[in-house]
Design a protein around this motif. Structure first.
Motif, mmCIF file in Angstrom:
data_model
loop_
_atom_site.group_PDB
_atom_site.id
_atom_site.type_symbol
_atom_site.label_atom_id
_atom_site.label_comp_id
_atom_site.label_asym_id
_atom_site.label_seq_id
_atom_site.Cartn_x
_atom_site.Cartn_y
_atom_site.Cartn_z
ATOM 1 N N LYS A 44 -0.568 2.517 6.122
ATOM 2 C CA LYS A 44 -0.394 3.889 6.586
ATOM 3 C C LYS A 44 0.010 4.854 5.473
ATOM 4 N N ARG A 48 -0.147 9.510 5.519
ATOM 5 C CA ARG A 48 1.207 9.928 5.883
ATOM 6 C C ARG A 48 1.332 11.423 6.081
ATOM 7 N N THR A 51 4.483 14.112 4.868
ATOM 8 C CA THR A 51 5.727 13.376 4.641
ATOM 9 C C THR A 51 5.840 12.987 3.170
ATOM 10 N N HIS A 56 8.797 8.192 3.484
ATOM 11 C CA HIS A 56 7.934 7.142 4.046
ATOM 12 C C HIS A 56 8.446 5.754 3.650
#
Length: 93
Positions: A44, A48, A51, A56
């Motif tokens: 992922k 993101r 972010t 993260h």
């Protein structure tokens, strides 16, 4: 140490891991969950959005640590149950 165990210096890594997994089954579960969450977080990483990278990574670390702590807690509860509350065989001490 008990005398009923067959300790061998020739034991390879896979058989040692399997023996340890039978003794405490929640350790491999915790390890698998940790690596699964880290792999999902890395997957992922590219999507993101806005972010920050550090946020993260912190979220990924907290999720992985939470899974490991949960697995350890379940392992302790299972161990306490099997040692103190589980019915024992009459011939067993």
């Amino acid at each position: 140490m008990s005398s009923d165990r067959n300790w061998s210096y020739e034991e390879d890594h896979s058989s040692k891991f399997l023996r340890k997994a039978k003794e405490s089954p929640f350790v491999p579960v915790g390890m698998a969950g940790f690596f699964g969450i880290v792999a999902y977080g890395l997957y992922k990483l590219k999507s993101r959005g806005d972010t920050k990278m550090s946020v993260h990574l912190i979220h990924m670390r907290v999720g992985a640590q939470g899974f490991v702590v949960g697995a350890m807690t379940l392992g302790v509860v299972y161990s306490m149950y099997s040692q103190y509350l589980a019915p024992k065989n009459p011939g067993e001490k």
